[in-house]
Scaffold this motif. Structure first.
Motif, PDB file in Angstrom:
ATOM      1  N   ASP A 189      -0.876  -4.730   3.227  1.00  0.00           N
ATOM      2  CA  ASP A 189      -1.414  -3.555   3.913  1.00  0.00           C
ATOM      3  C   ASP A 189      -2.498  -2.783   3.142  1.00  0.00           C
ATOM      4  OD1 ASP A 189       0.699  -2.782   2.298  1.00  0.00           O
ATOM      5  OD2 ASP A 189       1.943  -2.004   3.928  1.00  0.00           O
TER       6      ASP A 189
ATOM      7  N   VAL B  65       0.812  -1.219   0.000  1.00  0.00           N
ATOM      8  CA  VAL B  65       0.000   0.000   0.000  1.00  0.00           C
ATOM      9  C   VAL B  65       0.848   1.274   0.000  1.00  0.00           C
ATOM     10  CG1 VAL B  65      -0.328   0.505   2.465  1.00  0.00           C
ATOM     11  CG2 VAL B  65      -2.218   0.810   0.867  1.00  0.00           C
ATOM     12  N   HIS B  66       2.115   1.130   0.380  1.00  0.00           N
ATOM     13  CA  HIS B  66       3.025   2.276   0.392  1.00  0.00           C
ATOM     14  C   HIS B  66       3.834   2.296  -0.903  1.00  0.00           C
ATOM     15  CE1 HIS B  66       2.346   1.136   4.678  1.00  0.00           C
ATOM     16  NE2 HIS B  66       2.053   2.422   4.728  1.00  0.00           N
TER      17      HIS B  66
ATOM     18  N   TYR C 204       0.231  -4.606   8.820  1.00  0.00           N
ATOM     19  CA  TYR C 204       0.284  -4.169  10.218  1.00  0.00           C
ATOM     20  C   TYR C 204      -1.061  -4.403  10.883  1.00  0.00           C
ATOM     21  CZ  TYR C 204       4.368  -2.370   8.111  1.00  0.00           C
ATOM     22  OH  TYR C 204       5.533  -2.322   7.399  1.00  0.00           O
TER      23      TYR C 204
HETATM   24 ZN   LIG Z   1       3.640  -1.089   3.246  1.00  0.00          ZN
END
Ligand SMILES: [Zn+2]
Length: 304
Positions: A235, A159-160, A278
């Motif tokens: 994520d 997601v990052h 996470y």
């Molecule tokens: Zn990430």
């Protein structure tokens, strides 16, 4: 064929129990895959630590030595967010060796899956966001240097944004970087990948799969990579504490199927990396297990 799985018992280095990085996930992931019948002993491969000459294809000597000796500045350590204890240093070198091994086994077998990897915020001379060395970047450079591939692609669906990977390969025509990520999420200052797909907060399964599915097949046809390094970070899941997207577990599984199918039907080998996630350990490890389920299915479907 059942895909080769790359794992080392030292991956889950002990951390203080109060630490927010879910370091036990690697060990628990292998246990889950065994329970699910997705990891047999003959599938498992254990890496060696990456030798210094591999690491230095990406990272500067000052940085990696200072890290290993615990001599990074307080600001550098804070930016990484993990303590440089001896077990942590060891697992960091092993995980890079693991991604190189995964990439080699993917070339040999068509598909291979690492039970670690995807530390895409690690730049040549500094780490960031729990990432110390950029395993995918090292693997890409090793394979290119050895002449095992001429072109490869990093497909980063964590997601990052894969910011460090994008920066490392800016101006390197042999490595195409593709990152689909939540636009509003970390890192605030984005780098430019060869293709970025910034996504809006709260995106759900259907729209996410349409967005990635619209882009990836054409990209593979245009670029014709000889290997894909796939960061399958979990994520983007709606239950993730840091993600800001809203995929279900089924959505993540379908995402992994989409990526693997798109590559394998074109005869492009894929090395999968687990990337970020996470949450509480139990749901988190179940999410990381999805790419291994997709890999087992797709290996069967494509007759590997
Ligand atoms: Zn990430």
């Amino acid at each position: 064929m059942r895909p080769p799985l790359i794992y080392h018992p030292a991956y889950s280095a002990p951390l203080p129990s109060s630490h927010r990085f879910p370091m036990a996930k690697f060990r628990l992931l292998l246990a889950l895959l065994r329970r699910q019948g997705l990891a047999s002993e003959e599938q498992l491969h254990q890496p060696l630590p990456a030798p210094r000459r591999w690491l230095e294809l990406v990272h500067g000597r000052r940085y990696h030595q200072a890290f290993a000796r615990g001599q990074l500045s307080a600001a550098e350590k804070r930016r990484i967010g993990l303590p440089a204890t001896a077990p942590l240093v060891r697992r960091t070198w092993l995980a890079v060796g693991g991604t190189v091994l995964t990439a080699r086994l993917a070339l040999r077998h068509g598909l291979a899956c690492h039970l670690a990897g995807g530390t895409h915020h690690a730049f040549p001379d500094h780490g960031s966001g729990f990432c110390i060395f950029n395993d995918a970047a090292v693997a890409a450079r090793v394979l290119l240097a050895e002449g095992l591939v001429r072109r490869l692609m990093v497909v980063d669906l964590d997601v990052h944004q894969g910011d460090a990977t994008a920066a490392i390969f800016a101006g390197e025509p042999r490595v195409f970087t593709f990152s689909a990520h939540c636009a509003s999420n970390f890192p605030l200052r984005k780098q430019r990948s060869d293709l970025d797909l910034p996504l809006a907060d709260g995106l759900e399964d259907h729209a996410y799969l349409a967005a990635v599915g619209d882009v990836l097949p054409d990209l593979l046809d245009q670029q014709r990579p000889e290997l894909v390094l796939y960061n399958a970070g979990v994520d983007p899941h709606r239950g993730d504490r840091l993600g800001r997207l809203a995929l279900s577990s089924e959505g993540l599984l379908n995402r992994d199927r989409l990526v693997l199918d798109a590559c394998l039907r074109r005869g492009i080998p894929v090395a999968t990396l687990i990337g970020g996630g996470y949450d509480e350990l139990t749901p988190l490890v179940e999410r990381h297990g999805l790419v291994f389920r997709a890999a087992a299915e797709q290996a069967r479907l494509h007759g590997l």
